[in-house]
Design an enzyme around this catalytic site. Structure first.
Site, PDB file in Angstrom:
ATOM      1  N   CYS A 180     -16.744   1.149   1.204  1.00  0.00           N
ATOM      2  CA  CYS A 180     -15.517   0.369   1.422  1.00  0.00           C
ATOM      3  C   CYS A 180     -14.946   0.588   2.816  1.00  0.00           C
ATOM      4  O   CYS A 180     -14.122  -0.210   3.268  1.00  0.00           O
ATOM      5  CB  CYS A 180     -14.485   0.717   0.362  1.00  0.00           C
ATOM      6  SG  CYS A 180     -14.140   2.476   0.256  1.00  0.00           S
ATOM      7  N   HIS A 237      -7.546   0.693  -6.282  1.00  0.00           N
ATOM      8  CA  HIS A 237      -7.717  -0.161  -5.089  1.00  0.00           C
ATOM      9  C   HIS A 237      -8.312  -1.496  -5.558  1.00  0.00           C
ATOM     10  O   HIS A 237      -9.465  -1.817  -5.269  1.00  0.00           O
ATOM     11  CB  HIS A 237      -8.627   0.539  -4.084  1.00  0.00           C
ATOM     12  CG  HIS A 237      -8.515   0.010  -2.679  1.00  0.00           C
ATOM     13  ND1 HIS A 237      -7.723  -1.068  -2.342  1.00  0.00           N
ATOM     14  CD2 HIS A 237      -9.109   0.408  -1.523  1.00  0.00           C
ATOM     15  CE1 HIS A 237      -7.836  -1.306  -1.052  1.00  0.00           C
ATOM     16  NE2 HIS A 237      -8.659  -0.428  -0.528  1.00  0.00           N
ATOM     17  N   ARG A 255     -13.339  -9.034   2.468  1.00  0.00           N
ATOM     18  CA  ARG A 255     -11.960  -8.781   2.044  1.00  0.00           C
ATOM     19  C   ARG A 255     -11.081 -10.004   2.328  1.00  0.00           C
ATOM     20  O   ARG A 255     -10.240 -10.378   1.519  1.00  0.00           O
ATOM     21  CB  ARG A 255     -11.382  -7.561   2.777  1.00  0.00           C
ATOM     22  CG  ARG A 255     -12.082  -6.233   2.518  1.00  0.00           C
ATOM     23  CD  ARG A 255     -11.836  -5.708   1.133  1.00  0.00           C
ATOM     24  NE  ARG A 255     -10.425  -5.540   0.846  1.00  0.00           N
ATOM     25  CZ  ARG A 255      -9.676  -4.494   1.213  1.00  0.00           C
ATOM     26  NH1 ARG A 255     -10.216  -3.492   1.876  1.00  0.00           N
ATOM     27  NH2 ARG A 255      -8.395  -4.435   0.888  1.00  0.00           N
ATOM     28  N   ARG A 300       0.883  -1.192   0.000  1.00  0.00           N
ATOM     29  CA  ARG A 300       0.000   0.000   0.000  1.00  0.00           C
ATOM     30  C   ARG A 300       0.904   1.220   0.000  1.00  0.00           C
ATOM     31  O   ARG A 300       1.700   1.417   0.924  1.00  0.00           O
ATOM     32  CB  ARG A 300      -0.908   0.008   1.231  1.00  0.00           C
ATOM     33  CG  ARG A 300      -1.591   1.348   1.431  1.00  0.00           C
ATOM     34  CD  ARG A 300      -2.661   1.319   2.496  1.00  0.00           C
ATOM     35  NE  ARG A 300      -3.822   0.570   2.049  1.00  0.00           N
ATOM     36  CZ  ARG A 300      -5.040   0.674   2.598  1.00  0.00           C
ATOM     37  NH1 ARG A 300      -5.250   1.498   3.606  1.00  0.00           N
ATOM     38  NH2 ARG A 300      -6.044  -0.043   2.141  1.00  0.00           N
ATOM     39  N   ASP A 307     -17.953   6.381  -0.853  1.00  0.00           N
ATOM     40  CA  ASP A 307     -16.631   6.362  -0.210  1.00  0.00           C
ATOM     41  C   ASP A 307     -16.391   7.746   0.383  1.00  0.00           C
ATOM     42  O   ASP A 307     -17.087   8.706   0.022  1.00  0.00           O
ATOM     43  CB  ASP A 307     -15.554   6.020  -1.261  1.00  0.00           C
ATOM     44  CG  ASP A 307     -14.156   5.850  -0.651  1.00  0.00           C
ATOM     45  OD1 ASP A 307     -14.059   5.690   0.585  1.00  0.00           O
ATOM     46  OD2 ASP A 307     -13.171   5.884  -1.412  1.00  0.00           O
ATOM     47  N   GLN A 336      -9.957  -4.166  -3.098  1.00  0.00           N
ATOM     48  CA  GLN A 336     -11.273  -3.725  -2.642  1.00  0.00           C
ATOM     49  C   GLN A 336     -12.331  -4.032  -3.705  1.00  0.00           C
ATOM     50  O   GLN A 336     -13.401  -4.562  -3.406  1.00  0.00           O
ATOM     51  CB  GLN A 336     -11.224  -2.213  -2.357  1.00  0.00           C
ATOM     52  CG  GLN A 336     -12.545  -1.627  -1.891  1.00  0.00           C
ATOM     53  CD  GLN A 336     -12.917  -2.079  -0.497  1.00  0.00           C
ATOM     54  OE1 GLN A 336     -12.153  -1.924   0.432  1.00  0.00           O
ATOM     55  NE2 GLN A 336     -14.106  -2.653  -0.337  1.00  0.00           N
TER      56      GLN A 336
END
Ligand code: CP
Length: 309
Positions: A266, A132, A294, A105, A227, A135
């Site tokens: 998310c 992402h 996830r 990340r 988001d 996700q």
């Protein structure tokens, strides 16, 4: 588990074919039913390099690798030589001698791409400023969990054209799911990313489009997705918050959406900004299933990339 002949990376959604996404999501459904049935990472190590904070991504990868029998090695960028006194290229070569996969990340997508170019083990993008993909793969899983007849349905994303929007649109395009982007004009996707998404949609017979009117954006949605409006590391911008206010997911907006529409986020959420408490905690919300998923999807992804099938 034998190493595959060709190293596969997951730096963006379209690194996977439609068939590979199907295979991974099918495997994830099985892993969700029996989380401890697969021990195929026994004796294997996965490095988790994080330059930004994380709750879901860090914990789901750590727990997932452990459940698969392997060991996750958390490395904050500040504690590595990477970039401060060692190039990404050398870091990739060194880590490839120690570990079986690298999850990263960071800020720039180009850093993930460079790491992948020099690593001889799979590199997985755990979020950049641009994308992402983990996700998004998990979001498609959550959507299909609720709507097994997902083909031709629409996910409407409300907010700005950020990394989550880009990867969701790509994942929808490759999964036969239409994606409507409810985005005010000044927060559109970057032109190069928009062209890439349109190319994917055209190639796979799906639709990704922008709808400026918030109510029109949700009126045919099977899922309304939002988001945060201020991403990690960004300053709070009052002008942006004002421009996005009409796109807030609240009771009024959801009254226009079809009755069966689910609400996705998310996380983390800024309650009262992009989503109200009553919607986030209401019966249409699947946000905590989305967080849980996830782990199941990333386990399936890891076994796919490391096992080569
Ligand atoms: N959704 C997500 O990536 O959460 P974290 O930032 O907590 O990992």
């Amino acid at each position: 588990m034998d190493r595959p002949e060709r190293v596969r990376h997951f730096t963006k959604v379209s690194d996977l074919s439609v068939e590979e996404i199907r295979k991974i999501l099918k495997r994830a459904f099985k892993l969700k039913e029996r989380p401890h049935a697969d021990r195929s990472l026994t004796g294997r190590t996965v490095a988790l390099i994080f330059s930004k904070p994380s709750t879901r991504t860090r914990v789901s990868f750590s727990v997932g690798v452990y459940q698969l029998g392997g060991m996750a090695l958390y490395l904050s960028e500040q504690e590595l030589q990477m970039r401060s006194s060692e190039s990404l290229e050398d870091t990739a070569r060194v880590l490839s001698r120690f570990v079986d996969a690298i999850v990263i990340r960071t800020f720039a997508q180009s850093d993930v791409d460079e790491l992948a170019a020099h690593a001889t083990v799979p590199v997985i993008n755990a979020l950049t400023d641009e994308r992402h993909p983990c996700q998004a793969l998990s979001d498609i899983f959550t959507f299909e969990e609720r709507f097994p007849d997902s083909k031709g349905r629409t996910i409407t994303y409300m907010g700005d054209g950020n990394n989550v929007a880009v990867s969701l649109a790509a994942a929808g395009a490759l999964s036969g799911i239409d994606v409507c982007l409810g985005i005010p004009e000044e927060y559109d996707l970057a032109p190069a990313l928009w062209e890439e998404i349109q190319g994917l949609a055209a190639a796979h017979g799906t639709r990704v489009w922008v709808e400026r009117d918030p109510e029109r954006a949700v009126e045919t949605a099977s899922a309304v997705y939002t988001d945060v409006w201020t991403s990690m590391g960004q300053e709070r911008d009052q002008g942006k918050l004002q421009a996005l206010q009409p796109y807030q997911v609240n009771r009024g907006l959801m009254s226009v959406a079809p009755w069966e529409a689910i609400v996705m986020h998310c996380l983390p959420a800024h309650r009262g900004e992009e989503i109200t408490d009553e919607i986030m905690d209401g019966p249409q919300s699947v946000v905590f299933d989305q967080a849980e998923n996830r782990v199941h999807v990333q386990k399936a992804l890891l076994t796919f990339l490391l096992g080569g099938d």
